[in-house]
Design a protein around this motif. Structure first.
Motif, PDB file in Angstrom:
ATOM      1  N   ASN A 250       0.822  -1.205   0.000  1.00 39.10           N
ATOM      2  CA  ASN A 250       0.000   0.000   0.000  1.00 39.10           C
ATOM      3  C   ASN A 250       0.857   1.256   0.000  1.00 39.10           C
ATOM      4  O   ASN A 250       0.505   2.254  -0.648  1.00 39.10           O
ATOM      5  N   ALA A 251       1.968   1.225   0.728  1.00 36.38           N
ATOM      6  CA  ALA A 251       2.874   2.371   0.712  1.00 36.38           C
ATOM      7  C   ALA A 251       3.468   2.564  -0.678  1.00 36.38           C
ATOM      8  O   ALA A 251       3.617   3.701  -1.154  1.00 36.38           O
ATOM      9  N   ASN A 252       3.802   1.457  -1.336  1.00 32.46           N
ATOM     10  CA  ASN A 252       4.315   1.543  -2.702  1.00 32.46           C
ATOM     11  C   ASN A 252       3.260   2.122  -3.646  1.00 32.46           C
ATOM     12  O   ASN A 252       3.560   2.957  -4.510  1.00 32.46           O
ATOM     13  N   ALA A 253       2.015   1.681  -3.470  1.00 31.15           N
ATOM     14  CA  ALA A 253       0.927   2.221  -4.297  1.00 31.15           C
ATOM     15  C   ALA A 253       0.750   3.711  -4.052  1.00 31.15           C
ATOM     16  O   ALA A 253       0.534   4.494  -4.993  1.00 31.15           O
ATOM     17  N   LEU A 254       0.861   4.122  -2.789  1.00 31.01           N
ATOM     18  CA  LEU A 254       0.750   5.541  -2.467  1.00 31.01           C
ATOM     19  C   LEU A 254       1.869   6.340  -3.128  1.00 31.01           C
ATOM     20  O   LEU A 254       1.646   7.423  -3.682  1.00 31.01           O
ATOM     21  N   GLY A 255       3.082   5.811  -3.084  1.00 35.56           N
ATOM     22  CA  GLY A 255       4.198   6.501  -3.729  1.00 35.56           C
ATOM     23  C   GLY A 255       4.052   6.573  -5.234  1.00 35.56           C
ATOM     24  O   GLY A 255       4.395   7.594  -5.854  1.00 35.56           O
ATOM     25  N   LYS A 611       8.279   2.996  -2.737  1.00 33.49           N
ATOM     26  CA  LYS A 611       7.946   2.282  -1.508  1.00 33.49           C
ATOM     27  C   LYS A 611       8.340   3.098  -0.284  1.00 33.49           C
ATOM     28  O   LYS A 611       7.533   3.304   0.636  1.00 33.49           O
ATOM     29  N   ASP A 612       9.574   3.579  -0.257  1.00 35.33           N
ATOM     30  CA  ASP A 612      10.037   4.368   0.880  1.00 35.33           C
ATOM     31  C   ASP A 612       9.299   5.700   0.965  1.00 35.33           C
ATOM     32  O   ASP A 612       9.025   6.200   2.063  1.00 35.33           O
ATOM     33  N   HIS A 613       8.967   6.267  -0.198  1.00 37.49           N
ATOM     34  CA  HIS A 613       8.215   7.517  -0.191  1.00 37.49           C
ATOM     35  C   HIS A 613       6.836   7.321   0.419  1.00 37.49           C
ATOM     36  O   HIS A 613       6.351   8.160   1.202  1.00 37.49           O
ATOM     37  N   GLY A 614       6.184   6.215   0.099  1.00 36.88           N
ATOM     38  CA  GLY A 614       4.873   5.937   0.681  1.00 36.88           C
ATOM     39  C   GLY A 614       4.940   5.718   2.183  1.00 36.88           C
ATOM     40  O   GLY A 614       4.092   6.221   2.936  1.00 36.88           O
ATOM     41  N   LEU A 615       5.931   4.969   2.650  1.00 37.26           N
ATOM     42  CA  LEU A 615       6.095   4.777   4.093  1.00 37.26           C
ATOM     43  C   LEU A 615       6.371   6.103   4.793  1.00 37.26           C
ATOM     44  O   LEU A 615       5.858   6.360   5.901  1.00 37.26           O
TER      45      LEU A 615
END
Length: 671
Positions: A250-255, A611-615
């Motif tokens: 989900n974090a990857n999707a957000l990013g 991924k890191d951007h979403g987290l």
């Protein structure tokens, strides 16, 4: 308010600026004014334009200052009300071109067509924000479930408690397996059941179940090598890994949505400019339409693949690339949007709202239900059953000791009322009376007229003694007045001389002299001296009367503060966390942000991967929500500027680390 709301406002403002630029460019053109006048003469077209303008205003973020995000059902309803179709002149030109290539659509699209596109763009911005917000709000609580499994894995006591809590579920699954096995075995004997009695049927069923249990016990021999507690911990570890994978996906999707969607178009320099030239204006319009269609395609691909259990974290980006590559909307270039109908885009958008987004929410709930923490019914069934079984005993004790319980409650209530009255209300009244110089509340250890009466009595006694013992001289009025003045100053010379004379012959002085009378006068003098000393102490107490009033009020206030804090800690909820706990949460979020940035592997350009951007955005969202309730308004505005610098991946990981350090020292007073 979150960064999602800021993104929607930024996109909506850019659309408004582009529309204002279009109006300015058109007002400078004679053809534009004539074209608008022709539309105004048609009542149906004018009504249609008014309806579309109202929908544009309703879908604008500026209409809702507090929360620019419109509900999903509301967006779907507004799109249905728009009734975007191919009936406008420009879209009919598209239809004619598809039938006859010699006919080309008008180079100047109608105002109705422009408004329909604006409705679609505004709706896309709202859907984009709702999708971001949905993914964000569903990803953040996963951390709590991950921490729950950390507690289970970090303590054998919690692991044992979890084993007891989930024992009914394991027993139920084992019973279902035994029943299925027995039913499979009984298939061959089903024909014989109709020819035997009921007792024989039960015997055969019991035999089938017994055989299934014995065979399953043999199959579980290998599992007995591992303790039940180890199996429970292994189950908890698998669920935790599934939640971590779901959180990263989900974090990857957000990013991906932030890096490739409408936010990316709005963040670059070209997207934030407001062109005024006709050629540049048309180019920017088509560019934004291409961005809208690509964003819709990207949202569709993300929602379709983010909860796919078969996808790994590394193959998610490849799945998104494959889905968007095969999507014609994602291939649209800036020059292709002139032939694109807004009705088709609106239909695709409504399909996202009706199918893709609900499907994502359903699959996410199923995944979290499968791997998340157990429900409250499972966690608290044991104490609930214990309370239910002991309810009869508790009720019997209450009934048998009803009188004692009522008496205890009454005495407790009387004690509370008396404490409130005697230690809070009355001391408060005394303090108020002291401030207002109320005579009834003054602190005093002797009456006001006592010293005056005793001093007057002493003067009369000394004067009478001097008159009775003139010592050969007659005392006039002047001598008596001087004597009174000396008595006020404490001089008893006439009495002391007579006392000293009679003291030489005590027995004679007692019988024939004035020894007893002089002694009694001295006793009166001692009494007056004591009262004078008491008067000084009384004056000192009156000067510090307010201090003593607050000293008397302090015990009651301290007890009330302690009781109120205890009650707030016992019955308070998470929304009423103490200020120190809020600071602790913010420090925890800063620690998580620092860990994400420190563990991230930057790209060749020094930026974070999606991924890191979403987290990072998930942690920043929680940090921002905590700061909004803790920081003063002006400080919070400065904090938002630092937060914008923190989430801007274009600056690079090193600069983002420096922003974290700046937040630590700049807001240390509140952290």
């Amino acid at each position: 308010m979150s960064f999602v709301a800021d993104q929607v406002r930024r996109i909506d403002n850019q659309l408004d600026r582009l529309q204002l630029s279009s109006f300015t460019a058109r007002s400078d053109s004679w053809e534009g004014r004539t074209f608008t006048a022709q539309e105004a003469h048609d009542p149906a077209t004018a009504s249609r334009i008014s309806e579309l303008q109202l929908l544009v205003k309703t879908l604008s973020a500026t209409t809702y200052p507090r929360n620019p995000l419109i509900a999903i059902d509301r967006v779907r309803t507004l799109l249905n009300q728009a009734k975007i179709s191919s009936t406008c002149t420009t879209c009919q030109g598209f239809d004619q071109e598809s039938e006859d290539t010699s006919i080309t659509p008008s180079s100047d699209p109608t105002y109705e067509h422009e408004l329909e596109w604006l409705v679609v763009q505004k709706a896309t911005a709202q859907v984009y924000g709702q999708v971001l917000n949905t993914i964000l709000e569903q990803t953040i609580p996963l951390s709590n479930d991950i921490y729950y499994w950390d507690d289970i894995l970090g303590s054998y006591r919690y692991s044992g408690l979890y084993s007891i809590q989930t024992s009914p579920l394991r027993l139920w699954r084992w019973s279902q397996e035994v029943y299925a096995d027995a039913r499979q075995r009984g298939g061959a004997l089903a024909e014989d059941f109709t020819q035997v009695s009921l007792t024989e049927r039960w015997k055969q069923f019991y035999w089938l179940v017994k055989e299934a249990v014995n065979e399953r016990s043999l199959l579980d021999v290998q599992k007995r090598v591992v303790s039940p507690l180890a199996r429970v911990r292994n189950e908890a570890r698998k669920k935790q890994d599934a939640l971590k994978k779901l959180r990263v996906m989900n974090a990857n999707a957000l990013g991906v949505l932030l890096g490739e969607g409408l936010s990316n178009e709005c963040n670059n320099d070209e997207g934030t400019s407001s062109p005024h030239e006709i050629s540049s204006l048309k180019e920017h319009k088509h560019k934004w339409r291409a961005s809208v269609t690509k964003s819709i395609s990207l949202i569709d691909a993300v929602l379709s693949n983010v909860n796919d259990a078969e996808l790994s974290i590394g193959s998610f980006d490849n799945a998104i690339d494959s889905a968007t590559t095969n999507d014609p909307y994602f291939k649209i270039q800036t020059g292709d949007t002139a032939m694109l109908r807004p009705a088709e885009v609106a239909d695709r958008l409504k399909d996202l709202l009706s199918n893709r987004l609900p499907f994502y929410q359903t699959t996410f709930r199923e995944a979290t239900k499968k791997s998340g923490r157990p429900s409250r019914l499972i966690r608290y069934w044991f104490p609930a059953i214990a309370l239910l079984l002991s309810s009869g005993t508790i009720l019997r004790i209450v009934v048998n000791r009803k009188a004692e319980i009522i008496t205890w409650i009454q005495e407790f209530g009387s004690t509370v009322i008396d404490f409130w009255t005697n230690w809070v209300v009355e001391p408060t009244k005394k303090v108020i009376g002291t401030i207002r110089h109320d005579e009834g509340s003054e602190v005093s250890i002797m009456s006001k007229k006592s010293l005056e009466g005793d001093r007057a009595s002493l003067e009369r006694m000394v004067v009478d003694f001097a008159k009775d013992n003139p010592n050969g001289t007659t005392m006039g009025e002047a001598e008596l007045a001087d004597l009174k003045l000396k008595v006020k100053e404490g001089d008893l010379t006439p009495v002391l001389k007579a006392y000293e004379k009679d003291l030489q012959k005590p027995f004679v002085g007692t019988i024939r002299g004035n020894l007893v009378r002089a002694l009694l006068i001295q006793i009166q003098k001692t009494k007056v001296d004591v009262e004078v000393a008491m008067g000084g102490i009384d004056s000192l107490l009156k000067s510090q009367e307010l201090v003593f009033g607050f000293v008397g009020l302090t015990p009651g206030i301290l007890v009330m503060i302690g009781v109120s804090r205890w009650l707030s800690s016992m019955f308070g909820n998470r929304a009423g966390l103490k200020r120190g706990e809020k600071k602790g949460h913010m420090i925890k979020e800063l620690r998580n942000i620092d860990r994400i940035l420190a563990a991230a592997t930057p790209t060749d350009f020094g930026e974070l991967f999606y991924k890191d951007h979403g987290l990072l955005l998930c942690e920043v969202h929680v940090l921002r929500q905590s700061a909004s309730r803790l920081f003063p308004r002006q400080v919070f505005r400065d904090f938002l500027e630092d937060i914008d610098d923190l989430v801007d991946i274009r600056t690079g990981v090193q600069r983002q680390m420096k922003v974290v350090d700046r937040i630590r020292w700049a807001y240390a007073k509140w952290l």
